[in-house]
Design a protein around this motif. Sequence first.
Motif, PDB file in Angstrom:
ATOM      1  N   ASP A 289     -77.026  40.312  32.117  1.00  0.00           N
ATOM      2  CA  ASP A 289     -75.718  39.853  31.653  1.00  0.00           C
ATOM      3  C   ASP A 289     -74.576  40.663  32.263  1.00  0.00           C
ATOM      4  OD1 ASP A 289     -77.090  38.085  30.115  1.00  0.00           O
ATOM      5  OD2 ASP A 289     -76.730  39.093  28.202  1.00  0.00           O
TER       6      ASP A 289
ATOM      7  N   ARG B 113     -74.692  35.131  34.348  1.00  0.00           N
ATOM      8  CA  ARG B 113     -74.685  34.908  32.915  1.00  0.00           C
ATOM      9  C   ARG B 113     -73.634  35.844  32.305  1.00  0.00           C
ATOM     10  NH1 ARG B 113     -79.798  35.738  32.227  1.00  0.00           N
ATOM     11  NH2 ARG B 113     -79.678  37.681  31.045  1.00  0.00           N
TER      12      ARG B 113
ATOM     13  N   THR C 132     -71.117  37.420  29.333  1.00  0.00           N
ATOM     14  CA  THR C 132     -70.758  37.681  27.944  1.00  0.00           C
ATOM     15  C   THR C 132     -69.273  38.029  27.917  1.00  0.00           C
ATOM     16  OG1 THR C 132     -72.952  38.473  27.310  1.00  0.00           O
ATOM     17  CG2 THR C 132     -71.104  39.171  25.942  1.00  0.00           C
TER      18      THR C 132
ATOM     19  N   THR D  16     -71.655  32.489  28.397  1.00  0.00           N
ATOM     20  CA  THR D  16     -72.907  32.211  27.692  1.00  0.00           C
ATOM     21  C   THR D  16     -72.825  32.688  26.252  1.00  0.00           C
ATOM     22  OG1 THR D  16     -74.101  32.540  29.763  1.00  0.00           O
ATOM     23  CG2 THR D  16     -75.408  32.573  27.742  1.00  0.00           C
TER      24      THR D  16
ATOM     25  N   TRP E  35     -75.701  45.883  29.948  1.00  0.00           N
ATOM     26  CA  TRP E  35     -75.004  45.099  30.965  1.00  0.00           C
ATOM     27  C   TRP E  35     -75.456  45.455  32.373  1.00  0.00           C
ATOM     28  CZ3 TRP E  35     -73.320  42.191  27.409  1.00  0.00           C
ATOM     29  CH2 TRP E  35     -72.774  42.701  26.236  1.00  0.00           C
TER      30      TRP E  35
END
Length: 334
Positions: free
Chosen positions: A155, A179, A181, A199, A220
């Motif tokens: 992410d 993806r 966040t 997402t 992350w």
Amino acid sequence: MGNSVFKALVVEKTPEKQFVREIRERSIDDLPAGDLMVRVHYSSLNYKDALSATGHPGVTRQYPHTPGIDAAGEVVSCESGAFAPGDKVVVTGHDLGMETDGGWGQYIRIPSAWAVRLLEGLTLREAMALGTAGFTAALSVLKLERAGVRPDDGDILVTGATGGVGSIAVSILSRAGYRVTAATGKEFDEDFLKGLGATAVIGRDDVTAGAEKALLAERWAGAVDVVGGQTLAAVLKSTKYGGTVTCCGLVGSPELPMNVYPFILRGVSLLGIDSVQCPRGLREEVWQRLATAWKPSRLDEMVTECTLAGLEVMTQAILHGGITGRVVVNLLES
């Protein structure tokens, strides 16, 4: 055009050291020196513009002054021959809107080296819907890409995700296959952010929880941070081994309260992003990406448009975190 006048928002410093803003008629002759004259069609509102408009000495020291670090319009004249009358150009960065009168006026006069030609795939309005914010977001993603952060690494976090840089970063990262966040203090904007490609949407408290610890659990693969301060410290402490974080803002704080553990124990990299003095070759590459593969698919939905008269309200709103997406300033109707 020696006697031509035009409208501009002018910030004046009073003897009491207050900063007042009003729309005035200005003369072309009063513009600063430069070989390129541009009739501005659109500008935009950035956090830095709001600082300039309210007298922040770190941005602007000389008043009276016209802010606007972004401008897009049509060439009136170019003494150097770099552009021809009628060419459409985009100007971001350099000194525009800082000490040099900027895009919140219907004309600007600047060095031609500051301008880039509008690329096919973008209109002047779209270029300003992107502006410095979009440019900074794209430069951040490009730096992550070049640092080796890949979509399958995990992410990517974007902080301050409802703001200009953050919202465009969410869109670009999503289009590039990552993806994403999105972290925000505005829970009601979850639908907006997911519409841009996020997402997951989390609160900023989720990012900073436990920030006082030496290290946090690895979350992350990379991050685009626009907040600074404790938020950036927490992001670095929770970035995975070998991950990369870009830093381009300070809406939270310019300070970075942390230790060196993420760097020496996890090999995390922190990359600074500067859109002001960005070299021309890199600048053109970023705009090329923005005009093609990275152009946000819902760019128009991210934009609130106003005239010069609407900037007073918008300036106060952006200073207090009250803006979602981007504000485009229409100079044609001002």
